[in-house]
Enzyme design. Structure first.
Site, PDB file in Angstrom:
ATOM      1  N   LYS A  13       0.723  -1.369  -0.004  1.00  0.00           N
ATOM      2  CA  LYS A  13      -0.224   0.025   0.025  1.00  0.00           C
ATOM      3  C   LYS A  13       0.781   1.164   0.075  1.00  0.00           C
ATOM      4  O   LYS A  13       0.595   2.022  -0.667  1.00  0.00           O
ATOM      5  CB  LYS A  13      -0.909   0.044   1.184  1.00  0.00           C
ATOM      6  N   ARG A  88      -8.900   0.900   9.233  1.00  0.00           N
ATOM      7  CA  ARG A  88      -8.516  -0.596   9.776  1.00  0.00           C
ATOM      8  C   ARG A  88      -9.703  -1.303  10.127  1.00  0.00           C
ATOM      9  O   ARG A  88      -9.365  -2.688  10.634  1.00  0.00           O
ATOM     10  CB  ARG A  88      -7.320  -0.538  10.337  1.00  0.00           C
ATOM     11  N   ARG A 123      12.109  -7.682   5.625  1.00  0.00           N
ATOM     12  CA  ARG A 123      12.356  -6.234   5.852  1.00  0.00           C
ATOM     13  C   ARG A 123      13.442  -5.881   6.491  1.00  0.00           C
ATOM     14  O   ARG A 123      13.495  -6.268   7.700  1.00  0.00           O
ATOM     15  CB  ARG A 123      11.042  -5.576   6.028  1.00  0.00           C
ATOM     16  N   ARG A 156      12.453  -4.199  12.356  1.00  0.00           N
ATOM     17  CA  ARG A 156      11.205  -3.530  12.934  1.00  0.00           C
ATOM     18  C   ARG A 156      10.619  -4.428  14.018  1.00  0.00           C
ATOM     19  O   ARG A 156      10.558  -5.608  13.639  1.00  0.00           O
ATOM     20  CB  ARG A 156      10.284  -3.069  11.911  1.00  0.00           C
ATOM     21  N   ARG A 167      -0.334  -9.759  13.180  1.00  0.00           N
ATOM     22  CA  ARG A 167      -0.769  -8.624  12.667  1.00  0.00           C
ATOM     23  C   ARG A 167      -1.738  -9.071  11.498  1.00  0.00           C
ATOM     24  O   ARG A 167      -2.462  -8.666  11.005  1.00  0.00           O
ATOM     25  CB  ARG A 167       0.367  -7.885  11.794  1.00  0.00           C
TER      26      ARG A 167
HETATM   27  P1  AMP Z   1       1.339   0.251   9.224  1.00  0.00           P
HETATM   28  O1  AMP Z   1       2.725   0.779   8.960  1.00  0.00           O
HETATM   29  O2  AMP Z   1       0.337   0.953   8.382  1.00  0.00           O
HETATM   30  O3  AMP Z   1       1.514  -1.350   9.270  1.00  0.00           O
HETATM   31  O4  AMP Z   1       0.959   0.476  10.797  1.00  0.00           O
HETATM   32  C1  AMP Z   1       1.899   0.307  12.006  1.00  0.00           C
HETATM   33  C2  AMP Z   1       0.925   0.129  13.060  1.00  0.00           C
HETATM   34  O5  AMP Z   1       0.315   1.473  13.431  1.00  0.00           O
HETATM   35  C3  AMP Z   1       0.009  -1.003  13.078  1.00  0.00           C
HETATM   36  O6  AMP Z   1       0.215  -2.066  13.086  1.00  0.00           O
HETATM   37  C4  AMP Z   1      -0.916  -0.460  14.007  1.00  0.00           C
HETATM   38  O7  AMP Z   1      -0.498  -0.935  15.183  1.00  0.00           O
HETATM   39  C5  AMP Z   1      -0.963   0.951  13.917  1.00  0.00           C
HETATM   40  N1  AMP Z   1      -1.987   1.543  12.962  1.00  0.00           N
HETATM   41  C6  AMP Z   1      -1.697   2.217  11.951  1.00  0.00           C
HETATM   42  N2  AMP Z   1      -2.701   2.653  11.105  1.00  0.00           N
HETATM   43  C7  AMP Z   1      -4.054   2.111  12.233  1.00  0.00           C
HETATM   44  C8  AMP Z   1      -5.178   2.231  12.086  1.00  0.00           C
HETATM   45  N3  AMP Z   1      -5.954   3.028  11.222  1.00  0.00           N
HETATM   46  N4  AMP Z   1      -6.102   1.693  13.092  1.00  0.00           N
HETATM   47  C9  AMP Z   1      -5.187   1.241  14.317  1.00  0.00           C
HETATM   48  N5  AMP Z   1      -4.006   1.156  14.209  1.00  0.00           N
HETATM   49  C10 AMP Z   1      -3.207   1.511  13.338  1.00  0.00           C
END
Ligand code: AMP
Length: 210
Positions: A13, A88, A123, A156, A167
């Site tokens: 994404k 999400r 990664r 990470r 996840r």
């Molecule tokens: P990402 O980089 O988009 O995978 O986001 C990393 C982490 O941030 C996720 O695993 C969640 O813990 C948190 N996060 C990001 N966006 C959201 C969202 N819309 N709702 C809840 N948690 C989020």
């Protein structure tokens, strides 16, 4: 143009959001990036989010919704935006509707779990400048060292194998139902996320032109 990118963590994404926002001259908004920045800066939102993020869980809706609402009120969003990683959950999608945001399209980037596990497991990020690498697809010139700044490359916390499984579970339980939400609204388009990156971008742009 107001666009949502849906898909599992690691579906690509972020990469697609960057390409498309360049083409359409609208900002790409990643709630994950905003939250990581908040954690780094030790803000209230960051403190509230850190333990959830480290565990691969979702940050509570009210925290993320408040962040998003603030961000899309900014001047650069008046011609539209691309949302990468928001909504999400169904309550987040409902909150977006209640804010009066009318989405033009929700694009789902579809990638099987087994492919996601390989992608995220490989990664690496630079602990100093944040640059992103992959041990197979985008290896640094010297193993473990950032090409850009010479910093150390690390896994990470949320890319540890056990956390990746969590996840993905969270994704299937809480985020995947959004495909139905936007299908019912007549906004959903699905693209095959295992294609070459450029082919995915081309397909998304074609959908948006139609
Ligand atoms: P990402 O980089 O988009 O995978 O986001 C990393 C982490 O941030 C996720 O695993 C969640 O813990 C948190 N996060 C990001 N966006 C959201 C969202 N819309 N709702 C809840 N948690 C989020």
């Amino acid at each position: 143009m107001k666009l949502i990118l849906l898909g599992a963590p690691g579906a690509g994404k972020g990469t697609q959001a960057e390409f498309i926002c360049d083409k359409l001259s609208i900002p790409s908004i990643s709630t994950g990036n905003i939250l990581r920045e908040a954690v780094k800066n030790g803000t209230e939102a960051g403190k509230a989010a850190k333990s959830y993020m480290d565990a691969g869980a979702l940050v509570p809706d009210e925290v993320v919704i408040a962040i998003l609402k603030d961000r899309i009120a900014a001047d650069d969003c008046k011609n539209g935006f691309i949302l990468d990683g928001f909504p999400r959950t169904v309550p987040q999608a409902e909150a977006l509707d209640q804010m009066g945001v009318s989405i033009d399209a929700a694009i789902e980037i579809d990638v099987p779990d087994a492919v996601i596990e390989t992608r995220l497991g490989g990664r690496r990020v630079c602990e100093k400048c944040g640059a992103s690498y992959h041990i197979v697809n985008k290896a640094p010139a010297v193993e473990g060292i950032c090409d850009k700044c010479g910093g150390k490359l690390i896994v990470r916390k949320d890319d540890q194998p056990e956390t990746i499984k969590d996840r993905l579970r969270v994704y299937h339980e809480q985020t995947a139902p959004l495909a139905d939400y936007y299908r019912k609204a007549g906004k959903l388009h699905t693209v095959d996320g295992t294609q070459e990156i450029g082919a995915i971008t081309a397909q998304i742009l074609k959908i948006l032109e139609a």
